[in-house]
Design a protein around this motif. Structure first.
Motif, PDB file in Angstrom:
ATOM      1  N   GLY A 172     -22.349 -65.755 -75.906  1.00  0.00           N
ATOM      2  CA  GLY A 172     -21.113 -65.278 -75.302  1.00  0.00           C
ATOM      3  C   GLY A 172     -20.488 -64.170 -76.115  1.00  0.00           C
ATOM      4  N   PRO A 173     -19.321 -63.666 -75.691  1.00  0.00           N
ATOM      5  CA  PRO A 173     -18.678 -62.535 -76.356  1.00  0.00           C
ATOM      6  C   PRO A 173     -18.352 -62.782 -77.829  1.00  0.00           C
ATOM      7  N   GLY A 174     -18.135 -64.039 -78.209  1.00  0.00           N
ATOM      8  CA  GLY A 174     -17.769 -64.351 -79.576  1.00  0.00           C
ATOM      9  C   GLY A 174     -18.909 -64.291 -80.570  1.00  0.00           C
ATOM     10  N   ASP A 175     -20.122 -64.012 -80.119  1.00  0.00           N
ATOM     11  CA  ASP A 175     -21.269 -63.947 -81.026  1.00  0.00           C
ATOM     12  C   ASP A 175     -21.293 -62.666 -81.863  1.00  0.00           C
ATOM     13  N   ALA A 176     -20.435 -61.712 -81.561  1.00  0.00           N
ATOM     14  CA  ALA A 176     -20.354 -60.478 -82.347  1.00  0.00           C
ATOM     15  C   ALA A 176     -18.910 -60.001 -82.360  1.00  0.00           C
ATOM     16  N   ASP A 177     -18.612 -59.107 -83.313  1.00  0.00           N
ATOM     17  CA  ASP A 177     -17.275 -58.518 -83.409  1.00  0.00           C
ATOM     18  C   ASP A 177     -17.132 -57.314 -82.487  1.00  0.00           C
ATOM     19  N   GLY A 178     -18.245 -56.775 -82.047  1.00  0.00           N
ATOM     20  CA  GLY A 178     -18.269 -55.665 -81.114  1.00  0.00           C
ATOM     21  C   GLY A 178     -19.626 -55.615 -80.453  1.00  0.00           C
ATOM     22  N   TRP A 179     -19.694 -54.978 -79.300  1.00  0.00           N
ATOM     23  CA  TRP A 179     -20.937 -54.938 -78.525  1.00  0.00           C
ATOM     24  C   TRP A 179     -21.267 -53.502 -78.134  1.00  0.00           C
ATOM     25  N   LEU A 180     -22.572 -53.214 -78.052  1.00  0.00           N
ATOM     26  CA  LEU A 180     -23.045 -51.910 -77.608  1.00  0.00           C
ATOM     27  C   LEU A 180     -24.212 -52.131 -76.654  1.00  0.00           C
ATOM     28  N   ILE A 181     -24.126 -51.538 -75.468  1.00  0.00           N
ATOM     29  CA  ILE A 181     -25.214 -51.623 -74.485  1.00  0.00           C
ATOM     30  C   ILE A 181     -25.995 -50.320 -74.523  1.00  0.00           C
ATOM     31  N   SER A 182     -27.302 -50.439 -74.674  1.00  0.00           N
ATOM     32  CA  SER A 182     -28.178 -49.290 -74.907  1.00  0.00           C
ATOM     33  C   SER A 182     -28.505 -48.532 -73.626  1.00  0.00           C
ATOM     34  N   GLY A 183     -29.235 -47.451 -73.827  1.00  0.00           N
ATOM     35  CA  GLY A 183     -29.881 -46.780 -72.715  1.00  0.00           C
ATOM     36  C   GLY A 183     -31.053 -47.595 -72.183  1.00  0.00           C
ATOM     37  N   SER A 184     -31.641 -47.103 -71.094  1.00  0.00           N
ATOM     38  CA  SER A 184     -32.763 -47.795 -70.468  1.00  0.00           C
ATOM     39  C   SER A 184     -33.419 -46.869 -69.462  1.00  0.00           C
ATOM     40  N   ARG A 185     -34.713 -47.044 -69.240  1.00  0.00           N
ATOM     41  CA  ARG A 185     -35.369 -46.312 -68.152  1.00  0.00           C
ATOM     42  C   ARG A 185     -35.139 -46.999 -66.813  1.00  0.00           C
TER      43      ARG A 185
ATOM     44  N   SER B 184     -12.487 -61.024 -72.782  1.00  0.00           N
ATOM     45  CA  SER B 184     -12.239 -61.504 -74.141  1.00  0.00           C
ATOM     46  C   SER B 184     -11.485 -60.490 -74.992  1.00  0.00           C
ATOM     47  N   GLY B 185     -11.563 -59.210 -74.620  1.00  0.00           N
ATOM     48  CA  GLY B 185     -10.933 -58.163 -75.413  1.00  0.00           C
ATOM     49  C   GLY B 185     -11.760 -57.688 -76.587  1.00  0.00           C
ATOM     50  N   VAL B 186     -12.973 -58.227 -76.773  1.00  0.00           N
ATOM     51  CA  VAL B 186     -13.862 -57.757 -77.832  1.00  0.00           C
ATOM     52  C   VAL B 186     -14.317 -56.340 -77.478  1.00  0.00           C
ATOM     53  N   PRO B 187     -14.344 -55.399 -78.438  1.00  0.00           N
ATOM     54  CA  PRO B 187     -14.714 -54.018 -78.098  1.00  0.00           C
ATOM     55  C   PRO B 187     -16.157 -53.898 -77.620  1.00  0.00           C
ATOM     56  N   LEU B 188     -16.342 -53.034 -76.635  1.00  0.00           N
ATOM     57  CA  LEU B 188     -17.639 -52.827 -75.997  1.00  0.00           C
ATOM     58  C   LEU B 188     -17.865 -51.330 -75.805  1.00  0.00           C
ATOM     59  N   VAL B 189     -19.037 -50.861 -76.189  1.00  0.00           N
ATOM     60  CA  VAL B 189     -19.458 -49.471 -75.998  1.00  0.00           C
ATOM     61  C   VAL B 189     -20.685 -49.455 -75.100  1.00  0.00           C
TER      62      VAL B 189
ATOM     63  N   ALA C  72     -18.417 -38.632 -66.832  1.00  0.00           N
ATOM     64  CA  ALA C  72     -19.271 -38.553 -68.021  1.00  0.00           C
ATOM     65  C   ALA C  72     -18.788 -39.418 -69.171  1.00  0.00           C
ATOM     66  N   MET C  73     -17.503 -39.717 -69.216  1.00  0.00           N
ATOM     67  CA  MET C  73     -16.965 -40.583 -70.266  1.00  0.00           C
ATOM     68  C   MET C  73     -15.793 -41.363 -69.677  1.00  0.00           C
ATOM     69  N   LEU C  74     -15.828 -42.679 -69.867  1.00  0.00           N
ATOM     70  CA  LEU C  74     -14.813 -43.548 -69.282  1.00  0.00           C
ATOM     71  C   LEU C  74     -14.278 -44.512 -70.329  1.00  0.00           C
ATOM     72  N   THR C  75     -13.013 -44.906 -70.158  1.00  0.00           N
ATOM     73  CA  THR C  75     -12.439 -45.979 -70.952  1.00  0.00           C
ATOM     74  C   THR C  75     -11.824 -47.009 -70.013  1.00  0.00           C
ATOM     75  N   TYR C  76     -11.777 -48.236 -70.512  1.00  0.00           N
ATOM     76  CA  TYR C  76     -11.172 -49.349 -69.776  1.00  0.00           C
ATOM     77  C   TYR C  76     -10.209 -50.017 -70.753  1.00  0.00           C
ATOM     78  N   GLY C  77      -8.921 -49.778 -70.576  1.00  0.00           N
ATOM     79  CA  GLY C  77      -7.958 -50.288 -71.539  1.00  0.00           C
ATOM     80  C   GLY C  77      -8.260 -49.728 -72.926  1.00  0.00           C
ATOM     81  N   ASP C  78      -8.029 -50.575 -73.943  1.00  0.00           N
ATOM     82  CA  ASP C  78      -8.275 -50.125 -75.316  1.00  0.00           C
ATOM     83  C   ASP C  78      -9.533 -50.741 -75.913  1.00  0.00           C
ATOM     84  N   HIS C  79     -10.360 -51.395 -75.066  1.00  0.00           N
ATOM     85  CA  HIS C  79     -11.475 -52.151 -75.640  1.00  0.00           C
ATOM     86  C   HIS C  79     -12.844 -51.855 -75.034  1.00  0.00           C
TER      87      HIS C  79
END
Length: 227
Positions: free
Chosen positions: A50-63, A86-91, A158-165
């Motif tokens: 779940g979201p609590g397994d890290a302090d922040g998350w990053l989703i990679s590229g993909s084909r 959860s409010g945990v930061p996500l990129v 090309a670049m989006l934000t959702y709230g502050d996280h």
């Protein structure tokens, strides 16, 4: 700070041999910023609890396309919404940018206008960012909760934000010019039209703003948040 890398794809073997896979590229991009990475290859069905397994998350590229019928797409979208709640930061980067938009109610499609490849300019306010791109899919309708921060004539969202996280970008700041050169050699001709590849090749000596984006991502992960 522990960053969970949600790896949504694998690079071609010839690219991995020279440059490494996504689980090498992102730690290299964000080096010397105090981050410890743990990779979850969601493309292979490996997910965190779940979201609590890290302090922040990053989703990679993909084909892969965010709209494609893969067993891991729906669980990834559910995880994205859980991270959002959860409010945990996500990129999100490229595919990550797209799947977050789709999970949040936007639309991702194979763009009628074709491909963006290589050094590409984006307008952010009064500034111009140059970053490497490699995509045909894009976010054609952004979610109601998304705020647009950078664009160009080819790729509106090309670049989006959702709230502050949540912060997402269509371009690939982890791709250096040498990487794009090798990627074009490995899987460019016959897939991407030759004029687009030729134009990209002509710009491979251009400076790109990957370091600036790396610092921005690092600051985003470390930022204090109100929620």
């Amino acid at each position: 700070m522990k960053i969970g890398l949600l790896q949504a794809g694998h690079l071609a073997d010839s690219i991995v041999k020279t440059h490494g896979d996504y689980d090498r590229l992102y730690p290299a991009l964000l080096k010397n910023q105090g981050f410890d990475f743990v990779s979850y290859p969601v493309v292979d069905g490996v997910f965190p609890d779940g979201p609590g397994d890290a302090d922040g998350w990053l989703i990679s590229g993909s084909r892969h396309g965010a709209y494609e019928d893969h067993d891991w797409i729906e669980p990834l979208e559910a995880l994205i919404r859980d991270i959002h709640d959860s409010g945990v930061p996500l990129v999100g980067i490229c595919f990550g940018h797209q799947i977050i938009a789709q999970a949040m109610g936007g639309t991702v499609e194979k763009f009628d206008g074709g491909w963006a490849v290589g050094p590409t300019d984006y307008t952010e306010g009064e500034d111009t960012l140059t970053l490497n791109a490699w995509h045909q899919d894009q976010v054609t309708r952004r979610p109601d909760t998304a705020h647009l921060t950078a664009s160009n004539a080819f790729c509106e969202n090309a670049m989006l934000t959702y709230g502050d996280h949540i912060w997402t970008i269509q371009a690939h700041p982890e791709f250096e010019n040498a990487f794009i050169h090798d990627l074009m050699a490995a899987r460019g001709r016959g897939i991407v039209p030759d004029p687009i590849l030729d134009a990209a090749e002509a710009r491979l000596s251009d400076p790109i703003d990957s370091d600036a984006i790396a610092q921005r991502i690092g600051a985003f992960f470390r930022a204090a948040r109100t929620s």
